[in-house]
Design a protein around this motif. Structure first.
Motif, mmCIF file in Angstrom:
data_model
loop_
_atom_site.group_PDB
_atom_site.id
_atom_site.type_symbol
_atom_site.label_atom_id
_atom_site.label_comp_id
_atom_site.label_asym_id
_atom_site.label_seq_id
_atom_site.Cartn_x
_atom_site.Cartn_y
_atom_site.Cartn_z
ATOM 1 N N LEU A 1 0.324 -1.309 -0.399
ATOM 2 C CA LEU A 1 -0.189 -0.140 0.131
ATOM 3 C C LEU A 1 1.167 1.361 0.242
ATOM 4 C CD1 LEU A 1 -3.222 1.369 0.094
ATOM 5 C CD2 LEU A 1 -1.832 0.919 2.625
ATOM 6 N N PRO A 2 1.217 2.071 -0.994
ATOM 7 C CA PRO A 2 1.414 3.746 -0.984
ATOM 8 C C PRO A 2 0.887 4.114 -0.338
ATOM 9 C CG PRO A 2 1.588 2.412 -3.518
ATOM 10 C CD PRO A 2 0.028 1.365 -2.663
ATOM 11 N N VAL A 3 1.318 4.544 0.655
ATOM 12 C CA VAL A 3 1.431 5.409 2.250
ATOM 13 C C VAL A 3 1.931 6.678 2.319
ATOM 14 C CG1 VAL A 3 1.533 4.328 3.494
ATOM 15 C CG2 VAL A 3 -0.384 5.967 4.291
ATOM 16 N N LYS A 4 1.401 7.906 2.510
ATOM 17 C CA LYS A 4 2.106 9.686 2.357
ATOM 18 C C LYS A 4 2.832 8.614 4.263
ATOM 19 C CE LYS A 4 -1.012 12.648 0.168
ATOM 20 N NZ LYS A 4 -1.385 13.543 0.278
ATOM 21 N N VAL A 5 3.905 9.515 4.451
ATOM 22 C CA VAL A 5 4.966 9.538 5.844
ATOM 23 C C VAL A 5 3.905 10.031 6.705
ATOM 24 C CG1 VAL A 5 6.755 10.191 7.258
ATOM 25 C CG2 VAL A 5 7.281 10.341 4.652
ATOM 26 N N SER A 6 3.439 10.916 6.045
ATOM 27 C CA SER A 6 2.252 11.568 7.631
ATOM 28 C C SER A 6 1.515 10.680 8.002
ATOM 29 C CB SER A 6 1.575 13.011 6.857
ATOM 30 O OG SER A 6 1.284 13.094 5.631
ATOM 31 N N GLU A 7 0.931 9.703 7.056
ATOM 32 C CA GLU A 7 -0.606 9.358 7.245
ATOM 33 C C GLU A 7 -0.281 8.077 8.094
ATOM 34 O OE1 GLU A 7 -3.330 9.982 3.999
ATOM 35 O OE2 GLU A 7 -2.243 8.539 3.677
ATOM 36 N N GLN A 8 1.828 7.553 8.313
ATOM 37 C CA GLN A 8 1.864 5.904 8.960
ATOM 38 C C GLN A 8 1.411 6.142 10.164
ATOM 39 O OE1 GLN A 8 5.494 5.458 7.403
ATOM 40 N NE2 GLN A 8 5.501 5.700 4.807
ATOM 41 N N SER A 9 1.057 6.839 10.749
ATOM 42 C CA SER A 9 0.975 7.059 12.418
ATOM 43 C C SER A 9 -0.841 6.425 12.424
ATOM 44 C CB SER A 9 1.077 7.689 13.083
ATOM 45 O OG SER A 9 1.146 8.805 12.424
#
Length: 222
Positions: free
Chosen positions: A148-156
């Motif tokens: 799943l490609p996901v932004k760093v800002s969304e990982q937490s």
């Protein structure tokens, strides 16, 4: 510097280091869990008690260490048994690439994908399955069964969602108490539901890893 020149230099310096008990001699190396390296270092210390060893990584795992201490106390360390995991969820962790979690992470992972050693009537065991959520393509992502490609800002927030779903399935009140109210998109929630289902169905044989760049709160949830 050529290898011959290096070993010539070492040969010339041996007597000097022996006389000074290693004073002025230092080794700089990356982080390692290798028992062989630790054993060699101990042997050097016995011969040269004044020698120095320094460990350096451009990106360290301080957040993981702090989370481990806060949850389990000092003198405790995380050891990932990747070779025994049937389901692995990686959030921003290139554990087979730049995010060092052990000296044998790649080979340990591959152990869960080998079926060529089966002989005769023996039945192959279940192959592992890898879920990876990451913001850029990595070595580990290239091995993923589900990526799943996901932004760093969304990982937490993604980790928080995983923890909430696991806590709900297992009834783990302590884990639930560590989660927050952060929200994720429908696409991320659907993906995490599939990943968590795999983790839950393989209780005791599942593994969740967060990248070295994640903060202490994220590592505590993993």
């Amino acid at each position: 510097i050529e290898a011959d020149e290096f070993w010539s230099f070492v040969s010339e310096k041996k007597k000097e280091w022996a006389g000074s008990k290693g004073n002025g001699l230092a080794f700089l190396h990356g982080a390692s869990t290798s028992p062989t390296r630790a054993r060699v270092a101990d042997l050097i210390y016995q011969q040269l008690p004044e020698v120095s060893f320094y460990e350096y990584e451009a990106v360290d795992n301080k957040s993981l260490k702090n989370a481990t201490i806060s949850l389990f106390g000092k003198e405790n360390h995380v050891r990932y048994q990747i070779d025994k995991a049937h389901r692995i969820l990686s959030i921003g962790s290139d554990f087979m690439g730049v995010d060092r979690v052990s000296d044998s992470a790649a080979s340990d992972f591959s152990m869960g994908r080998k079926v060529d050693h089966i002989e005769g009537e023996e039945k192959p065991g279940p192959m592992n399955r890898l879920y990876v959520a990451e913001h850029q393509y990595t070595v580990t992502g290239g091995m993923a069964d589900h990526r799943l490609p996901v932004k760093v800002s969304e990982q937490s927030a993604l980790v928080n969602e995983v923890a909430k779903q696991v806590a709900e399935l297992t009834g783990d009140a302590r884990l639930k108490s560590l989660t927050g109210e952060r929200q994720v998109s429908d696409a991320i929630k659907t993906w995490t539901e599939g990943a968590v289902k795999g983790l839950y169905e393989n209780k005791g044989k599942s593994l969740v890893l967060a990248g070295n760049r994640q903060d202490e709160e994220v590592h505590a949830l993993c």
